[in-house]
Motif scaffolding. Sequence first.
Motif, PDB file in Angstrom:
ATOM      1  N   ILE A 175      48.955  13.902  30.786  1.00 43.96           N
ATOM      2  CA  ILE A 175      47.847  13.849  29.836  1.00 43.96           C
ATOM      3  C   ILE A 175      47.187  12.477  29.883  1.00 43.96           C
ATOM      4  O   ILE A 175      45.953  12.354  29.879  1.00 43.96           O
ATOM      5  N   GLN A 176      47.984  11.421  29.960  1.00 43.15           N
ATOM      6  CA  GLN A 176      47.435  10.078  29.998  1.00 43.15           C
ATOM      7  C   GLN A 176      46.592   9.842  31.253  1.00 43.15           C
ATOM      8  O   GLN A 176      45.559   9.181  31.200  1.00 43.15           O
ATOM      9  N   LEU A 177      47.029  10.391  32.371  1.00 45.61           N
ATOM     10  CA  LEU A 177      46.248  10.257  33.595  1.00 45.61           C
ATOM     11  C   LEU A 177      44.908  10.979  33.462  1.00 45.61           C
ATOM     12  O   LEU A 177      43.867  10.466  33.893  1.00 45.61           O
ATOM     13  N   GLN A 182      38.892  10.290  32.761  1.00 41.85           N
ATOM     14  CA  GLN A 182      37.667  10.509  32.003  1.00 41.85           C
ATOM     15  C   GLN A 182      37.048   9.185  31.572  1.00 41.85           C
ATOM     16  O   GLN A 182      35.824   9.011  31.609  1.00 41.85           O
ATOM     17  N   SER A 183      37.891   8.227  31.180  1.00 44.19           N
ATOM     18  CA  SER A 183      37.385   6.909  30.802  1.00 44.19           C
ATOM     19  C   SER A 183      36.753   6.208  31.998  1.00 44.19           C
ATOM     20  O   SER A 183      35.743   5.507  31.861  1.00 44.19           O
ATOM     21  N   MET A 184      37.358   6.358  33.186  1.00 42.77           N
ATOM     22  CA  MET A 184      36.781   5.766  34.400  1.00 42.77           C
ATOM     23  C   MET A 184      35.365   6.291  34.628  1.00 42.77           C
ATOM     24  O   MET A 184      34.451   5.528  34.942  1.00 42.77           O
ATOM     25  N   ILE A 185      35.204   7.594  34.483  1.00 44.76           N
ATOM     26  CA  ILE A 185      33.901   8.217  34.709  1.00 44.76           C
ATOM     27  C   ILE A 185      32.895   7.728  33.673  1.00 44.76           C
ATOM     28  O   ILE A 185      31.760   7.360  34.000  1.00 44.76           O
ATOM     29  N   ASP A 186      33.310   7.685  32.410  1.00 42.60           N
ATOM     30  CA  ASP A 186      32.417   7.270  31.328  1.00 42.60           C
ATOM     31  C   ASP A 186      31.926   5.840  31.529  1.00 42.60           C
ATOM     32  O   ASP A 186      30.740   5.545  31.372  1.00 42.60           O
ATOM     33  N   GLU A 187      32.844   4.926  31.841  1.00 45.10           N
ATOM     34  CA  GLU A 187      32.495   3.510  31.883  1.00 45.10           C
ATOM     35  C   GLU A 187      31.829   3.104  33.188  1.00 45.10           C
ATOM     36  O   GLU A 187      31.008   2.186  33.210  1.00 45.10           O
ATOM     37  N   SER A 188      32.196   3.744  34.280  1.00 43.35           N
ATOM     38  CA  SER A 188      31.608   3.379  35.571  1.00 43.35           C
ATOM     39  C   SER A 188      30.219   3.981  35.755  1.00 43.35           C
ATOM     40  O   SER A 188      29.390   3.452  36.505  1.00 43.35           O
ATOM     41  N   HIS A 205      45.225  17.740  40.418  1.00 42.03           N
ATOM     42  CA  HIS A 205      45.929  17.527  39.145  1.00 42.03           C
ATOM     43  C   HIS A 205      44.977  17.695  37.972  1.00 42.03           C
ATOM     44  O   HIS A 205      45.317  18.313  36.952  1.00 42.03           O
ATOM     45  N   GLN A 206      43.762  17.165  38.107  1.00 47.70           N
ATOM     46  CA  GLN A 206      42.793  17.244  37.020  1.00 47.70           C
ATOM     47  C   GLN A 206      42.283  18.663  36.778  1.00 47.70           C
ATOM     48  O   GLN A 206      41.766  18.962  35.718  1.00 47.70           O
ATOM     49  N   ARG A 207      42.410  19.503  37.778  1.00 49.10           N
ATOM     50  CA  ARG A 207      41.917  20.873  37.635  1.00 49.10           C
ATOM     51  C   ARG A 207      42.964  21.819  37.056  1.00 49.10           C
ATOM     52  O   ARG A 207      42.686  23.008  36.867  1.00 49.10           O
ATOM     53  N   LYS A 208      44.141  21.315  36.762  1.00 49.76           N
ATOM     54  CA  LYS A 208      45.184  22.192  36.227  1.00 49.76           C
ATOM     55  C   LYS A 208      44.790  22.750  34.862  1.00 49.76           C
ATOM     56  O   LYS A 208      44.054  22.121  34.104  1.00 49.76           O
ATOM     57  N   ARG A 209      45.300  23.902  34.552  1.00 49.48           N
ATOM     58  CA  ARG A 209      44.865  24.622  33.352  1.00 49.48           C
ATOM     59  C   ARG A 209      45.161  23.876  32.062  1.00 49.48           C
ATOM     60  O   ARG A 209      44.440  24.026  31.076  1.00 49.48           O
ATOM     61  N   TYR A 210      46.203  23.027  32.046  1.00 44.61           N
ATOM     62  CA  TYR A 210      46.538  22.340  30.799  1.00 44.61           C
ATOM     63  C   TYR A 210      45.373  21.460  30.348  1.00 44.61           C
ATOM     64  O   TYR A 210      45.120  21.284  29.160  1.00 44.61           O
ATOM     65  N   TYR A 211      44.655  20.895  31.314  1.00 47.93           N
ATOM     66  CA  TYR A 211      43.558  19.997  30.985  1.00 47.93           C
ATOM     67  C   TYR A 211      42.478  20.716  30.192  1.00 47.93           C
ATOM     68  O   TYR A 211      41.958  20.209  29.204  1.00 47.93           O
ATOM     69  N   PHE A 212      42.161  21.930  30.598  1.00 48.63           N
ATOM     70  CA  PHE A 212      41.121  22.677  29.903  1.00 48.63           C
ATOM     71  C   PHE A 212      41.592  23.162  28.536  1.00 48.63           C
ATOM     72  O   PHE A 212      40.790  23.338  27.621  1.00 48.63           O
TER      73      PHE A 212
END
Length: 258
Positions: A175-177, A182-188, A205-212
Motif C-alpha cells: 500500500i505504501q508503494l 501516486q505522490s511521484m506523479i502528482d509532484e513531478s 504491481h500498481q495494476r493489482k486489484r487491491y489498489y482499485f
Amino acid sequence: MKVHYKFTYFYIRGRGEPIRMLFNLAGVQFEDKRIQLEEWPKLKSHTPFGSLPVLEFDNQKLGQSQAIMRYLATRFGLSGRTPVEEAQVDAFADCIVDFTNAINEFHLVACGLLPGVKGELYEREFCPAKEKLFAIMEKQLKKVIDSKQGLRERVVDLQNGTGWLVGNSITSVDIQLACCLQSMIDESGKEKEEILKGFEEIGAHQRKRYYFRCIPIHASLPTSRADLTHHSEYHQPPDSKTLPTMLVAFIQFAHNGN
C-alpha cells in the motif's frame, strides 16, 4: 468488543492515505476525521508528538505515521506472516521513507515553498532517488528465473517473485508503494508511464486489484483551502475534487511541527 478507531489527519492524502487505505483493505470501519488547516494550531498541543496523523482507540493516542501503519498492519494481519517477513516489511517501508527524505528539496520547490528550479532538481535529486528506490522494489518483485547451482531458495530471499513485496500476499508496504508512486506523479507532473518506464514489475504491481479497491478513499479531495471544511465520518470521503499539490505540501510541512 468492537474497537472504535478515530483517525485524525488533514483533508489530504499525504502521510495519512496509506493508513486510510489499510483500513479500507482490511474492511475495518473507522472514524475518518479530516481537519481544517485553521484547526491545527489549537489541536497541535493535544497530539502525542505535535504532529499528525494520530490514531485514537481504547483510550490510547498513537502518533507517527509509520508506527500507526505497523500497529494496524499487525492487528489486521497485513504485517507479514513470520517475524522475518515483518522485518522485511519494515525494511522496505524504510526504503520508501529514505526516498521521501532524499527528495525533500525537490518536494518543497515543486510545491512553491522554496525558491529553486524544479526541472534542475528533478534531474539532480528526484530521478536518482527514484531510480534507487525502484531498483530495489523491481528486484524484489521480479520472478526468480535463475535457479542454477541449487540456489533458488536463497535467491528468493532477495527476489520475492510473487507480485507482492513480501511473502505471497499483500502487506502494508504494498500500500505504501502505491501511495508513493501516486505522490511521484502528482509532484513531478509526469505521466505514470514515464515515471514507470523500465520498471515493468512495479507497473504490474500498481495494476493489482487491491489498489482499485482502495481508490475511493483518496479519489475525492477538496480543491482549495476555502473548501477545507471540517469533516468527521466513517469510511467514505466527501464528494469534492483533488487538492492542489502546493496545499498538500504546505499542510505536510505544517504537520512536521514547523
